[in-house]
Design an enzyme around this catalytic site. Sequence first.
Site, mmCIF file in Angstrom:
data_model
loop_
_atom_site.group_PDB
_atom_site.id
_atom_site.type_symbol
_atom_site.label_atom_id
_atom_site.label_comp_id
_atom_site.label_asym_id
_atom_site.label_seq_id
_atom_site.Cartn_x
_atom_site.Cartn_y
_atom_site.Cartn_z
ATOM 1 N N LYS A 175 0.859 -1.199 0.000
ATOM 2 C CA LYS A 175 0.000 0.000 0.000
ATOM 3 C C LYS A 175 0.886 1.237 0.000
ATOM 4 O O LYS A 175 1.487 1.603 1.012
ATOM 5 C CB LYS A 175 -0.906 0.048 1.236
ATOM 6 C CG LYS A 175 -1.949 1.168 1.103
ATOM 7 C CD LYS A 175 -2.251 1.893 2.385
ATOM 8 C CE LYS A 175 -1.651 3.253 2.532
ATOM 9 N NZ LYS A 175 -1.951 4.289 1.563
ATOM 10 N N GLU A 250 9.851 2.355 10.815
ATOM 11 C CA GLU A 250 10.844 3.418 10.568
ATOM 12 C C GLU A 250 10.078 4.727 10.619
ATOM 13 O O GLU A 250 9.265 5.016 9.744
ATOM 14 C CB GLU A 250 11.499 3.236 9.192
ATOM 15 C CG GLU A 250 12.314 1.970 9.037
ATOM 16 C CD GLU A 250 13.530 1.928 9.944
ATOM 17 O OE1 GLU A 250 13.961 2.987 10.439
ATOM 18 O OE2 GLU A 250 14.041 0.820 10.176
#
Length: 495
Positions: A175, A250
């Site tokens: 996505k 992250e």
Amino acid sequence: MPQKFQNLINGKWVDAKSGKTFENRNPANWNEVVGTFPKSGKEDVDEAVKAARAAFEKWRLVPSPKRGDIMRKIGDLLVARKEEIAREMTREMGKVLDETRGDVQEGIDTAYYAATEGRRLFGHTVPSELPNKFAMAIRVPIGVAGIITPWNFPMAIPTWKMFPAILSGNTCVFKPASDTPRTATMLVEIMMEAGLPAGVVNIVHGGGGEVGNAIVGHQDVDLISFTGSTGIGKNISKIASDTLKRVSLELGGKNAQIVMDDADLDLALDGVLWGAFGTTGQRCTATSRLILHEKVYDKFMSMLVDRTNKLKLGDGLLADSQVGPCVNESQRKTVQEYVQIGQQEGAKLVAGGKIATDGALSNGWFHQPTIFSEVTPEMRIAKEEIFGPVLSVIRTTDVTESIKILNNTIYGLSSSIYTRDINKAFQAIRDIQSGITYINAPTIGAEAHLPFGGVKQTGNGHREGGWTVYDFYTEWKAVYVDYSGSLQRAQIDNY
Ligand code: NAP
């Protein structure tokens, strides 16, 4: 009519089941529609996960050198289409062409690294404590990887995740960010053209709340690799805990460059300009704070303001543009809000501070490169991620105090120090709390074959890039082969 794009599920390009779409617009000229994309939902994610699960059963059995051959082909195709992809990327997210070319190059480097890793994926052979027994640890793929990425590196970041995932034998449901679906689509087209079997990579466009959440919560998705904001990362971590899937996060940053009084000031100036205003300050590794020694403060500030005022804002496709637009209206609004916060906190606005409206700039989300001086470490503009072209300058006295200021944030991604003193440089390497430290170079410039990631609330301890990322996408399996012909009880029969 704008070009219409689709999802890729099980090797076929399809619309969202709802038939709904969303528009992707050029941030340098919001009247220009780059394309329309499927506004997908949970049912589209279900289909994609089903396809990825079925494909996994075959893909995991393909020898990894063979998987590496496809990676090499992907790299070759990226090389061939580098300029075309870079231009489309600039059109959908605004950074200047040199930078979008660099973004594609990082994908190329990652593909070629993955190609060679296909012939490594090393395990360990280990002596057994028992006679006539062989022991080893091997890497095995995990299953279906959910890949959720931000818009600021629309090629590099998806490749950091999907190439090692697929090389290791996993399959992906991808996505991309809603601001950069075009670059993501080009990447997936290339991956298919290079020969990946149907279902190994699937792309589902749509909003984070719908598509992202559906992937994270899905029972049949085994791991999630997410890059984005710290707030959403925390939420993903909570949802994923229900199915105990492996999650790599992250997240945000508040990176700083220290400049000591012994530094080469011209070099430090080039570094901070590139670090703070490259990608319009919208990099996770952007230089958001400059920690400047008091002995060179006035001199360096005057050099910095002078050069900043000369930076050329403009459409990233034009050769003379140095700084592109913010990615969208909401990002520019955030920048404006922080400009107000800085002023209310008593920092001194010494450059920029305004929305840029000259000529064609008025059609895009442009904001002037902005600098605050006399910032103190406790101000919000010194601690919170702004993700725009705003630099906060903090006065410092020595290296120990500078490092303390640098560490005074919840984040810990990138950092930099300019000094000619080797002792100060090594003290910084030892004491700075961050995943990346540069000596005499700006906070941006990561290379694809080194570990990439941050400490504290920038991440949850995993790394992308290089050899380290393969630990995330594989499970270690310990294997014991007993050829003694009798029952040997470890820890008992031999002691
Ligand atoms: P973001 O708003 O957190 O979005 C990142 C991705 O998550 C997008 O694909 C987004 O989809 C999706 N998403 C949004 N809500 C979600 C939800 N509830 N569940 C699952 N997915 C969801 O971040 P961004 O604005 O794209 O990127 C900027 C941030 O990323 C900054 O904080 C920056 O520091 C960080 N970043 C970190 C690194 C790193 O390596 N540490 C690298 C680059 C960027 P939509 O686009 O559809 O909303």
